[in-house]
Write an enzyme that holds these catalytic residues in place. Structure first.
Site, PDB file in Angstrom:
ATOM      1  N   PRO A 169      37.576  45.612   2.457  1.00  0.00           N
ATOM      2  CA  PRO A 169      38.777  46.122   3.103  1.00  0.00           C
ATOM      3  C   PRO A 169      39.219  45.200   4.231  1.00  0.00           C
ATOM      4  CG  PRO A 169      36.897  47.177   4.077  1.00  0.00           C
ATOM      5  CD  PRO A 169      36.351  46.190   3.046  1.00  0.00           C
ATOM      6  N   ASN A 171      39.829  46.174   7.429  1.00  0.00           N
ATOM      7  CA  ASN A 171      39.483  46.565   8.799  1.00  0.00           C
ATOM      8  C   ASN A 171      38.163  45.981   9.293  1.00  0.00           C
ATOM      9  OD1 ASN A 171      38.104  48.187   6.981  1.00  0.00           O
ATOM     10  ND2 ASN A 171      38.308  50.063   8.188  1.00  0.00           N
ATOM     11  N   LYS A 194      35.332  39.268  -3.247  1.00  0.00           N
ATOM     12  CA  LYS A 194      36.793  39.238  -3.252  1.00  0.00           C
ATOM     13  C   LYS A 194      37.240  39.733  -1.880  1.00  0.00           C
ATOM     14  CE  LYS A 194      41.083  40.650  -3.602  1.00  0.00           C
ATOM     15  NZ  LYS A 194      41.755  41.469  -2.556  1.00  0.00           N
ATOM     16  N   GLU A 269      32.538  53.309  -0.942  1.00  0.00           N
ATOM     17  CA  GLU A 269      32.758  54.066   0.290  1.00  0.00           C
ATOM     18  C   GLU A 269      34.258  54.199   0.423  1.00  0.00           C
ATOM     19  OE1 GLU A 269      34.229  54.868   3.485  1.00  0.00           O
ATOM     20  OE2 GLU A 269      33.390  53.031   4.329  1.00  0.00           O
ATOM     21  N   GLY A 271      36.480  56.323   2.444  1.00  0.00           N
ATOM     22  CA  GLY A 271      37.240  56.931   3.526  1.00  0.00           C
ATOM     23  C   GLY A 271      36.947  58.398   3.740  1.00  0.00           C
ATOM     24  N   CYS A 303      37.317  54.011   8.494  1.00  0.00           N
ATOM     25  CA  CYS A 303      36.997  55.103   7.572  1.00  0.00           C
ATOM     26  C   CYS A 303      36.281  56.231   8.291  1.00  0.00           C
ATOM     27  CB  CYS A 303      36.160  54.584   6.412  1.00  0.00           C
ATOM     28  SG  CYS A 303      34.671  53.712   6.927  1.00  0.00           S
ATOM     29  N   PHE A 400      45.108  56.839   8.150  1.00  0.00           N
ATOM     30  CA  PHE A 400      44.561  55.537   8.550  1.00  0.00           C
ATOM     31  C   PHE A 400      45.439  54.889   9.624  1.00  0.00           C
ATOM     32  CE2 PHE A 400      41.894  51.774   7.319  1.00  0.00           C
ATOM     33  CZ  PHE A 400      40.703  52.463   7.211  1.00  0.00           C
TER      34      PHE A 400
END
Length: 480
Positions: A169, A171, A194, A269, A271, A303, A400
């Protein structure tokens, strides 16, 4: 944080902004590739400025990364796990030397202020130390068995799957790539990372970290880009995947991995819509401090972030006053400045969603209080909305964003029911002076990471070693 350290941090950010931006390559078997459409990453604190770039990896390059890792993994898996652990540990000095460099990367690409940017790099270091220590303990790779009455010798051992994909992600672009990669390597797997297209330069740090371990060439490869490379990785013959992101995408990966000739492991995982319960026996000053930090650190883009408060009647009104008082003192702005609590939200789209949410709350007549925000970037001020029913969409959908709702509930039992009335269950907290309420909360709350009267953290504060991290229901797939 000292004033001197913040000033030095700000100077490094400004120096990097004045320099030409870096275009990071895909790296496969040590070779650099620049295939695919170029994607520029704007500075969310100053959107007119480009701070990094990458290329959107085409599917054939993703497949090459997987197959290259698979070839290298065969030899890696045959090493004793003690040797694999020793190789991974070689990266500790490398990380220690690059803590400040990595902090600059996440500050520019993601907008993290000084403390959060420093913590990103420090957490990677702690993960590596904790994982290697855990894997070195007796029994980490082999179960103890009772004696076989027939006299036969029996072993129950863990073996690697093959190659794991790691889809990260925005964050936590370094931590959320490094943690799974380190674990997979220790266990004998190959890795294809990635990165997030919002933090490709930060994500590249994980390849650099793995390169410092002196691993077999091609064991760890990195590709960049948007959704396309992620879909290509999932559609490849990868042996497993670790994903951090939305519930919708995570569930789609689980379905795809279950529909093949045999199910493959998905560690996801995904959120949460994380609640805190505050009852009339709570220390309301302590509750307000924990609520404000957990809701607005990283502008709510975590999250584990708190997004809804469930307060009993006797606590409700005073708690709102205490939270609003603190929110008004928060400032969102450029990480260069030492007076900011949080940086920007990640993109123009996130900023538009924030504006729409606040407009909706005002239209419906709810009480809205905000902090301060600088101009010039995607700076969304911390926002608390009260008077919202616990069942309202504003209080039940994961946004978010730096957007917190406070709802009055009839009592502790109603609060617990409302807290669990969601498909997700990552983090949750309670502030109460009633030991029986705390015990009941721990027994019935449907969340994986739970805080009880934690100073400064209503639902956050998780760190490798002291705490585990994982969710229930739609927030996680590990089953633990």
């Amino acid at each position: 944080m000292t004033i001197k350290a913040q000033q030095a941090f700000g100077a490094r950010l400004n120096e990097r902004r004045r320099a030409p931006y870096i275009t990071v390559p895909h790296v496969i078997a040590g070779q650099e590739y620049f295939d695919g459409q170029r994607m520029k990453r704007e500075d969310p604190s100053n959107p007119k400025l480009v701070v990094s770039a990458c290329h959107d990896a085409p599917a054939y390059l993703v497949e090459l990364a997987v197959q290259t890792s698979r070839k290298a993994q065969r030899g890696w898996s045959r090493l004793l796990h003690t040797e694999r652990i020793e190789r991974v540990r070689r990266a500790i000095p490398f990380i220690e030397e690059r803590l400040e460099d990595w902090a600059v990367r996440v500050a520019l690409e993601i907008g993290k202020p000084f403390d959060g940017a420093q913590a990103e790099a420090a957490e990677v270091l702690e993960i590596l130390r904790q994982y290697t220590e855990y894997a070195s303990a007796p029994g980490a790779f082999e179960d103890e068995r009772t004696d076989d009455p027939s006299g036969l010798s029996n072993d129950s051992v863990l073996r690697p799957y093959g190659v794991f994909g790691v889809i990260t992600p925005f964050n936590y672009p370094i931590v959320q790539a490094a943690g799974p990669a380190i674990a997979a390597l220790i266990a004998g797997n190959g890795v294809v990372v990635k990165t997030s297209h919002d933090g490709p330069w930060s994500g590249q740090a994980v390849y650099e970290l793995c390169h410092a371990m002196d691993l077999p060439t091609g064991l760890v490869n990195v590709v960049h880009g948007g959704d396309g490379p992620g879909r290509a990785l999932v559609s490849s013959d990868i042996d497993g995947v670790c994903f951090t992101g939305s519930v919708a995408v995570g569930k789609s990966i689980v379905r795809e991995f279950a529909n093949g000739p045999y199910p493959r492991p998905v560690i996801a995982e995904m959120g949460g819509k994380n609640p805190v319960i505050v009852t009339e026996t709570a220390d309301l000053e302590q509750a307000a401090e924990g609520i404000v930090f957990s809701a607005f650190d990283l502008s709510g883009q975590k999250c584990s972030a708190l997004s809804r408060v469930l307060a009993t009647p006797s606590a409700h009104d005073q708690l709102i006053e205490l939270v609003e008082e603190r929110v008004k003192a928060l400032k969102a702005g450029d990480p260069v400045n030492g007076d900011v609590f949080a940086g920007p939200v990640v993109s123009a789209d996130a900023m538009e969603r924030y504006v729409s949410l606040v407009s909706s709350a005002r239209r419906e007549g709810f009480q809205v209080e905000t902090g301060e925000a600088d101009d010039g970037g995607y700076f969304a001020p911390a926002t608390v909305v009260s008077g919202v029913p616990a069942t309202h969409e504003l209080a039940t959908v994961e946004h978010f964003l730096p957007f917190l709702t406070i709802s009055k509930v009839a009592g502790f039992e109603a609060a617990l029911i409302a807290a669990n009335d969601t498909d997700m269950g990552l983090t949750a907290g309670i502030y109460t002076g009633d030991l029986d309420e705390a015990r009941e909360f721990l027994d019935r709350i449907e969340a994986g990471c739970v805080d009880v009267n934690v100073p400064g953290h209503a639902t956050t504060g998780w760190w490798p070693g002291p705490q585990t991290f994982g969710g229930w229901k739609a927030s996680g797939t590990t089953g633990k």
